[in-house]
Design an enzyme around this catalytic site. Structure first.
Site, PDB file in Angstrom:
ATOM      1  N   GLU A   1      -8.893 -62.387 -29.521  1.00  0.00           N
ATOM      2  CA  GLU A   1      -9.796 -61.226 -29.480  1.00  0.00           C
ATOM      3  C   GLU A   1      -9.247 -60.222 -28.480  1.00  0.00           C
ATOM      4  O   GLU A   1      -8.576 -60.614 -27.529  1.00  0.00           O
ATOM      5  CB  GLU A   1     -11.186 -61.646 -28.960  1.00  0.00           C
TER       6      GLU A   1
ATOM      7  N   LYS B   1      -9.230 -58.045 -25.280  1.00  0.00           N
ATOM      8  CA  LYS B   1      -9.900 -58.159 -23.983  1.00  0.00           C
ATOM      9  C   LYS B   1     -10.326 -56.738 -23.600  1.00  0.00           C
ATOM     10  O   LYS B   1      -9.490 -55.877 -23.296  1.00  0.00           O
ATOM     11  CB  LYS B   1      -8.953 -58.764 -22.943  1.00  0.00           C
TER      12      LYS B   1
ATOM     13  N   ASP C   1     -11.719 -53.792 -21.416  1.00  0.00           N
ATOM     14  CA  ASP C   1     -11.631 -53.555 -19.983  1.00  0.00           C
ATOM     15  C   ASP C   1     -12.911 -52.889 -19.482  1.00  0.00           C
ATOM     16  O   ASP C   1     -13.019 -51.668 -19.430  1.00  0.00           O
ATOM     17  CB  ASP C   1     -10.412 -52.674 -19.687  1.00  0.00           C
TER      18      ASP C   1
ATOM     19  N   TYR D   1     -19.276 -61.245 -27.152  1.00  0.00           N
ATOM     20  CA  TYR D   1     -18.252 -62.195 -27.600  1.00  0.00           C
ATOM     21  C   TYR D   1     -18.564 -63.665 -27.298  1.00  0.00           C
ATOM     22  O   TYR D   1     -17.748 -64.532 -27.572  1.00  0.00           O
ATOM     23  CB  TYR D   1     -16.883 -61.842 -27.014  1.00  0.00           C
TER      24      TYR D   1
ATOM     25  N   LYS E   1      -2.358 -60.938 -20.669  1.00  0.00           N
ATOM     26  CA  LYS E   1      -2.482 -59.566 -20.154  1.00  0.00           C
ATOM     27  C   LYS E   1      -1.385 -58.670 -20.732  1.00  0.00           C
ATOM     28  O   LYS E   1      -0.214 -59.033 -20.704  1.00  0.00           O
ATOM     29  CB  LYS E   1      -2.360 -59.588 -18.625  1.00  0.00           C
TER      30      LYS E   1
ATOM     31  N   CYS F   1      -6.856 -28.778   7.891  1.00  0.00           N
ATOM     32  CA  CYS F   1      -6.837 -28.276   6.516  1.00  0.00           C
ATOM     33  C   CYS F   1      -5.463 -27.661   6.213  1.00  0.00           C
ATOM     34  O   CYS F   1      -4.966 -26.857   7.004  1.00  0.00           O
ATOM     35  CB  CYS F   1      -7.940 -27.242   6.328  1.00  0.00           C
TER      36      CYS F   1
ATOM     37  N   CYS G   1      -6.449 -23.559   5.789  1.00  0.00           N
ATOM     38  CA  CYS G   1      -6.985 -22.720   6.863  1.00  0.00           C
ATOM     39  C   CYS G   1      -6.754 -23.333   8.244  1.00  0.00           C
ATOM     40  O   CYS G   1      -7.106 -22.736   9.251  1.00  0.00           O
ATOM     41  CB  CYS G   1      -8.459 -22.445   6.639  1.00  0.00           C
TER      42      CYS G   1
ATOM     43  N   CYS H   1     -12.732 -30.153   4.525  1.00  0.00           N
ATOM     44  CA  CYS H   1     -12.570 -28.952   5.321  1.00  0.00           C
ATOM     45  C   CYS H   1     -13.947 -28.310   5.359  1.00  0.00           C
ATOM     46  O   CYS H   1     -14.531 -28.003   4.324  1.00  0.00           O
ATOM     47  CB  CYS H   1     -11.576 -27.997   4.656  1.00  0.00           C
TER      48      CYS H   1
ATOM     49  N   CYS I   1     -12.714 -21.013   4.247  1.00  0.00           N
ATOM     50  CA  CYS I   1     -11.371 -21.541   3.970  1.00  0.00           C
ATOM     51  C   CYS I   1     -10.795 -20.917   2.696  1.00  0.00           C
ATOM     52  O   CYS I   1     -11.446 -20.927   1.645  1.00  0.00           O
ATOM     53  CB  CYS I   1     -11.439 -23.057   3.834  1.00  0.00           C
TER      54      CYS I   1
END
Ligand code: IVH
Length: 659
Positions: free
Chosen positions: A109, A111, A113, A218, A305, A398, A401, A416, A421
């Site tokens: 089957e 897998k 995720d 499943y 996998k 930053c 700025c 920031c 900015c």
């Protein structure tokens, strides 16, 4: 017809529509019809609370807000699986079983995720859902699971049963969830699995309902009470009304198993959701006890996998981006590399913690993949090739700025906090000009960046003053007269862009494209919107507290008000006109566009046609009424001529749209 009969009929129709759409992938009614049915049902259920039913499909819209999650102790532990990574390891797994019995077959089957869930039904009615947790104790996520459209609330048989499966987020839902987050100025989800896991832990089930999670089942707890084989089990789940992934195979030899895994590895690239392997299970359930368990895993199943599609490249530099909200994102500037069909030259490094946990350094060779087939991500460093001895060090000022950055307690991001900015401002300008907002063609990210760096555009208003610098701009490398003319005419045209896009473009916190539309429909002029009070705003459906506060704050700010006045005097449209479809010559006509238009992008021309009641199709056929042909039209032009379709020039189009 009496009310209860109508309620039952609606429930039946909606359940059927959910099943056909989400489990069978074969919808029979339109989204609109579906919404009408659901609305009618909800209305009746509110009016007649005596007919409440916990299995009503109306329960799927969410609404319950929790303080936290209750613990749930699993009746039978939720184990995880051992992994194998290649054919030899798979063969070892297979051989170990052969030592116990020669007489067995396996199912393979996909897998999925996502995250494991257990679903408890009593007398065929959905009662409870829980996460895996540590395998023995998980969390009660019933309210959130309830929002999953393909979850059957009532099975086809009135049995007590506990079913296990995977909750996941499709690529489409993932993209949408991230678009929404981008609009709201939130961090993006790194991949669909994280997005699904984050969503299932939401306390507000309305948010969950919006994110659109999906489910495949499943396994059945104590399965031998119901069936004899895993392949039968999957069929039985389907028969009970559960969503089951259709891609599974029964194999009776090791060779055919290997073939199926190869096929799956090809197939998965076309699937609209993430898979990370193949689960191989002995098909005969009566062999399970005989084959047995290790302390952690069953020995009758394993996960093969897949190799993720990853490529090695070099990090040339780590740069830092300042987002609209001031969040600083480190970015790996990569030596360009081809991954899953596109050239990748940058990858997000998320934040300081991510970089340090993987010890990523400038100059490192790294493996890069695309999370959820979409977002480039650095997976790990190839340590053997490392030459740089300097570990990564996060910046503390930053990059734009130079003000001190702040990292709030419990957060991974640096911000920031300087409201002026330039980095933040530049991002706001990019957003304003973007396709989703004011749609200023030829004022994309790169051009804004350049014009910002050269100080031509420092604020949104500067966009509309660019024409004063036309002579200078023409001289810029890579520009020239034609490009600048196009840019200036796109800017001019954007002055009449719709009011809701303008409001969206302002980047008011929590005001995405949809909310902007709602705002302008309720306050059809900028003066009215400026004067909108918290009380008025909160009364509008879909506008919550956060949005209302944010809108009021935005229009209280003196700088914003001055900017709006200036934009108004520069001639921008700040008024909403109800869209009326006039009886126009384009009404009901089918258009196909080809070639390059001078004054419009394809999207703009399509929008105009649709506004006037026409339709836009992608290919020329006998049903086409007009071919709108720009410069360098190719095969479509020939086909249209062959079929006798009327060819419309751009000039003719311009005249007609103004009629
Ligand atoms: S069977 C004893 N079948 O993979 C565990 N699991 O690493 C029985 N998963 O925890 C699990 N697709 O979350 C099984 N078709 C599938 C699966 C699947 C995804 C997940 C599940 C499990 C993990 C094991």
């Amino acid at each position: 017809m009496d009310v209860l009969t109508r309620i039952n009929e609606l429930r039946k129709q909606i359940n059927r529509a959910n099943y056909l759409y989400h489990t069978m992938d074969k919808p029979e009614i339109s989204d609109f019809e579906y919404d009408q049915l659901l609305k009618e049902l909800i209305k009746l259920e509110i009016e007649y609370p005596e007919y409440d039913d916990p299995t009503s499909p109306s329960k799927k819209i969410g609404g319950t807000v929790l303080d936290g999650f209750q613990k749930h102790t699993h009746t039978v532990p939720m184990m995880s699986l051992s992994n194998v990574f290649n054919q030899e390891e798979l063969f070892d797994f297979y051989e170990r079983i052969e030592k116990i019995t020669k007489d067995f077959t396996v199912t393979a089957e996909l897998k999925i995720d996502g995250l494991a869930v257990t679903l408890i039904y009593e007398k065929g009615v959905f009662k409870k859902a829980a996460t895996r947790g540590n395998g023995s104790v998980g969390e009660d996520i019933t309210h959130n699971v309830l929002t999953i459209k393909s979850l059957p609330l009532k099975l086809t048989e009135p049995i007590d049963i506990e079913v296990r499966g995977e909750i996941y987020m499709s690529h489409e839902a993932f993209k949408k969830a991230n678009e929404d987050r981008l609009e709201e100025g939130l961090d993006l989800f790194a991949n669909p699995r994280n997005a699904a896991a984050g969503t299932i832990r939401q306390l507000d089930s309305k948010v969950v309902a919006k994110r659109k999670l999906s489910l495949f089942t499943y396994a059945i707890v104590n399965a031998t009470q119901y069936v004899k084989r895993q392949s039968e089990l999957l069929k039985y789940l389907k028969q009970l009304g559960f969503p089951v992934n259709p891609h599974y195979k029964k194999a009776d030899s090791f060779e055919s198993l290997v073939e199926y895994i190869k096929d799956f590895d090809q197939l998965r690239k076309q699937l609209p959701y993430d898979t990370d392997g193949v689960v191989i299970k002995v098909d005969e359930l009566n062999l399970y006890d005989q084959i047995g368990y290790t302390a952690k895993y069953p020995k009758f199943a394993t996960a093969y996998k897949f190799e993720a599609e990853k490529q090695e490249t070099v990090i040339r530099d780590i740069t830092f981006q300042v987002g609209r909200t001031g969040v600083i994102t480190p970015v790996a500037e990569l030596k360009p590399v081809q991954i899953s069909g596109s050239l990748v030259s940058r990858a997000t490094l998320h934040n300081e913690d991510y970089i340090l946990s993987k010890d990523i350094r400038i100059g490192d060779h790294v493996l890069v993949h695309k999370a959820g087939e979409i977002i480039p991500e650095v997976l790990n460093v190839v340590l053997e090739k490392r030459t740089n001895r300097e570990p990564f060090k996060m910046i503390d000022h930053c990059p734009v700025c130079k003000s001190q950055l702040e990292r709030k307690d419990g957060e991974a991001d640096y911000y920031c906090t300087n409201p002026n900015c330039e980095g933040k401002k530049m991002f706001s300008i990019i957003h304003f000009a973007s396709r989703a907002a004011m749609e200023i063609e030829s004022l994309g990210e790169k051009v804004v960046e350049l014009l910002h760096d050269l100080t031509y555009i420092q604020t949104i208003t500067d966009i509309y003053k660019l024409e004063n610098f036309k002579d200078e701009l023409v001289e810029l490398p890579g520009f020239g007269k034609k490009k600048i003319d196009n840019l200036l005419s796109a800017i001019e045209k954007s002055k009449s862009q719709s009011f809701d896009r303008f409001i969206f473009g302002l980047g008011i916190k929590h005001v995405g494209a949809k909310i902007a539309k709602i705002l302008v429909k309720n306050f059809n002029d900028i003066e009215k919107l400026k004067a909108a009070t918290y009380e008025e705003l909160i009364c509008i459906p879909d506008i919550g507290e956060q949005i209302a506060i944010s809108v009021v704050e935005y229009f209280k700010n003196e700088n914003n008000l001055a900017m709006l006045d200036e934009l108004k005097s520069l001639g921008l449209n700040m008024h909403y006109e109800k869209e009326e479809i006039k009886e126009h010559a384009f009404n009901g006509k089918v258009f196909v566009l080809t070639g390059t238009l001078e004054s419009f992008s394809r999207d703009q021309a399509s929008a105009i046609i649709e506004k006037l009641g026409g339709k836009v199709s992608s290919s020329v056929s006998a049903k086409t009424d007009y071919l709108l042909a720009g410069a360098d039209a190719g095969s479509k032009l020939k086909k249209a001529q062959d079929l006798g379709v009327t060819i419309m020039s751009e000039d003719a189009f311009k005249v007609l749209i103004n009629e």
